[in-house]
Design a protein around this motif. Structure first.
Motif, short mmCIF file in Angstrom:
data_model
loop_
_atom_site.label_atom_id
_atom_site.label_comp_id
_atom_site.label_asym_id
_atom_site.label_seq_id
_atom_site.Cartn_x
_atom_site.Cartn_y
_atom_site.Cartn_z
N GLY A 64 0.83 -1.21 0.00
CA GLY A 64 0.00 0.00 0.00
C GLY A 64 0.86 1.24 0.00
N GLN A 65 0.21 2.39 0.28
CA GLN A 65 0.89 3.68 0.26
C GLN A 65 1.41 4.11 1.63
OE1 GLN A 65 -2.14 6.33 -1.25
NE2 GLN A 65 -1.66 5.83 -3.37
N TRP A 66 0.98 3.44 2.69
CA TRP A 66 1.31 3.83 4.06
C TRP A 66 2.00 2.68 4.77
CZ3 TRP A 66 0.21 8.79 5.36
CH2 TRP A 66 -0.73 9.46 4.57
N ARG A 67 2.80 3.01 5.76
CA ARG A 67 3.39 1.98 6.63
C ARG A 67 3.62 2.60 8.00
NH1 ARG A 67 3.14 -3.51 6.51
NH2 ARG A 67 4.89 -4.41 7.65
N CYS A 68 3.15 1.92 9.02
CA CYS A 68 3.42 2.31 10.41
C CYS A 68 4.54 1.42 10.92
CB CYS A 68 2.19 2.10 11.28
SG CYS A 68 0.79 3.14 10.86
N VAL A 69 5.55 2.03 11.52
CA VAL A 69 6.68 1.29 12.09
C VAL A 69 6.77 1.72 13.55
CG1 VAL A 69 9.15 0.83 11.92
CG2 VAL A 69 7.84 1.35 9.84
N THR A 70 6.70 0.76 14.45
CA THR A 70 6.62 1.10 15.87
C THR A 70 7.62 0.31 16.70
OG1 THR A 70 4.93 -0.56 16.31
CG2 THR A 70 4.17 1.63 15.69
N PHE A 71 7.84 0.86 17.87
CA PHE A 71 8.74 0.27 18.85
C PHE A 71 8.17 0.61 20.22
CE2 PHE A 71 12.28 1.41 21.74
CZ PHE A 71 12.89 0.17 21.86
N ALA A 72 8.13 -0.36 21.11
CA ALA A 72 7.72 -0.13 22.50
C ALA A 72 8.61 -0.98 23.39
CB ALA A 72 6.25 -0.50 22.71
N ARG A 73 9.16 -0.37 24.44
CA ARG A 73 10.04 -1.09 25.38
C ARG A 73 9.64 -0.72 26.80
NH1 ARG A 73 15.55 0.38 24.27
NH2 ARG A 73 15.14 2.22 25.52
N ALA A 74 9.57 -1.74 27.66
CA ALA A 74 9.21 -1.49 29.06
C ALA A 74 9.96 -2.45 29.97
CB ALA A 74 7.71 -1.67 29.25
N ALA A 75 10.24 -1.98 31.17
CA ALA A 75 10.80 -2.84 32.21
C ALA A 75 9.69 -3.78 32.66
CB ALA A 75 11.29 -2.00 33.37
N ILE A 76 10.07 -5.04 32.89
CA ILE A 76 9.11 -6.02 33.40
C ILE A 76 9.75 -6.77 34.55
CG2 ILE A 76 7.83 -6.29 31.24
CD1 ILE A 76 9.49 -8.80 30.65
N ASP A 77 8.91 -7.40 35.37
CA ASP A 77 9.48 -8.16 36.49
C ASP A 77 10.00 -9.51 36.01
OD1 ASP A 77 7.29 -10.04 36.48
OD2 ASP A 77 6.13 -8.68 37.74
N ALA A 78 10.82 -10.12 36.83
CA ALA A 78 11.49 -11.37 36.45
C ALA A 78 10.49 -12.49 36.18
CB ALA A 78 12.47 -11.79 37.55
N GLU A 79 9.41 -12.52 36.94
CA GLU A 79 8.39 -13.56 36.73
C GLU A 79 7.76 -13.43 35.34
OE1 GLU A 79 4.11 -14.94 38.56
OE2 GLU A 79 5.49 -13.85 39.86
N MET A 80 7.43 -12.22 34.95
CA MET A 80 6.86 -12.01 33.63
C MET A 80 7.88 -12.34 32.54
SD MET A 80 4.99 -8.58 32.27
CE MET A 80 3.94 -8.60 30.85
N ALA A 81 9.13 -11.97 32.75
CA ALA A 81 10.19 -12.24 31.76
C ALA A 81 10.38 -13.74 31.56
CB ALA A 81 11.49 -11.59 32.19
N SER A 82 10.15 -14.53 32.59
CA SER A 82 10.37 -15.97 32.47
C SER A 82 9.16 -16.70 31.90
CB SER A 82 10.76 -16.56 33.83
OG SER A 82 9.67 -16.43 34.73
N ASP A 83 8.06 -16.02 31.69
CA ASP A 83 6.86 -16.63 31.13
C ASP A 83 7.11 -17.00 29.66
OD1 ASP A 83 4.36 -17.28 30.05
OD2 ASP A 83 3.32 -15.78 31.25
N PRO A 84 7.02 -18.28 29.32
CA PRO A 84 7.29 -18.67 27.93
C PRO A 84 6.28 -18.09 26.94
CG PRO A 84 6.51 -20.56 29.23
CD PRO A 84 6.70 -19.43 30.18
N LEU A 85 5.14 -17.65 27.42
CA LEU A 85 4.12 -17.06 26.54
C LEU A 85 4.30 -15.56 26.33
CD1 LEU A 85 0.95 -18.99 27.76
CD2 LEU A 85 2.35 -19.42 25.74
N LEU A 86 5.30 -14.96 26.97
CA LEU A 86 5.48 -13.52 26.87
C LEU A 86 5.49 -13.00 25.43
CD1 LEU A 86 5.93 -10.81 28.36
CD2 LEU A 86 8.37 -11.24 28.10
N PRO A 87 6.24 -13.60 24.51
CA PRO A 87 6.21 -13.08 23.14
C PRO A 87 4.80 -13.12 22.52
CG PRO A 87 8.11 -14.49 23.44
CD PRO A 87 7.24 -14.66 24.66
#
Length: 177
Positions: A64-87
């Motif tokens: 198409g004629q448009w494209r949105c390109v984004t980035f988001a980064r946040a600190a998370i706790d260790a428990e959330m980081a270890s969750d295999p479903l996080l992605p």
């Protein structure tokens, strides 16, 4: 409508009070027209970038004629980081935010990355930390509803930062007044 007319509502956007939104210089070589924004959630909870690209001739890779390109980064706790479903959760947040904001789009792509850091040597006393990073792009199919795409990105940023959703019918007091 011109690119400037279509993007004027984005530049006038008022965000929720916890998010500081700012226009920044856009990349010059990716498309004939571009707009870039950065956003920071207070207390360094999250940060992000949104780039809107426009090529009136379209680009094959975009579909198409448009494209949105984004980035988001946040600190998370260790428990959330270890969750295999996080992605999967991070990607679901993006798609949910796009749908909730009535965004019409095609060709979504991206990555969800988790980073866990441990410090050693002179830095050994630092606490371990973890971050979640969502990088995504998609093609809006309606160039007259671009504000909804920025709103979806801001909602994604709020989700990654752990901000409570604003209930329907309630307005947020903006810092960008």
């Amino acid at each position: 409508m011109s690119f400037e007319q279509l993007t004027a509502p984005i530049l006038a956007l008022k965000t929720r009070s916890e998010i500081l939104l700012e226009a920044v210089p856009a990349p010059q070589k990716l498309a004939p027209h571009a707009l870039a924004m950065t956003a920071d959630v207070l207390e360094d909870a999250a940060t992000g970038r949104f780039v809107l690209l426009h090529d009136p001739a379209g680009q094959q890779g975009w579909g198409g004629q448009w494209r949105c390109v984004t980035f988001a980064r946040a600190a998370i706790d260790a428990e959330m980081a270890s969750d295999p479903l996080l992605p999967n959760i991070g990607w679901a947040w993006l798609i949910e935010a796009l749908k909730k904001n009535s965004c019409e789009f095609i060709s979504p792509s991206g990555t969800v990355t988790r980073v866990e850091s441990a410090s050693f040597g002179d830095l050994k006393d630092r606490e371990e930390d973890s971050e979640m990073e969502i990088r995504a792009s998609w093609t809006p199919t309606n160039g007259e509803n671009l504000l909804s795409h920025v709103s979806a990105w801001l909602e994604l940023l709020g989700m990654t930062a752990g901000l409570e959703p604003i209930p329907e019918g309630v307005s947020s007091i903006s810092r960008n007044s």
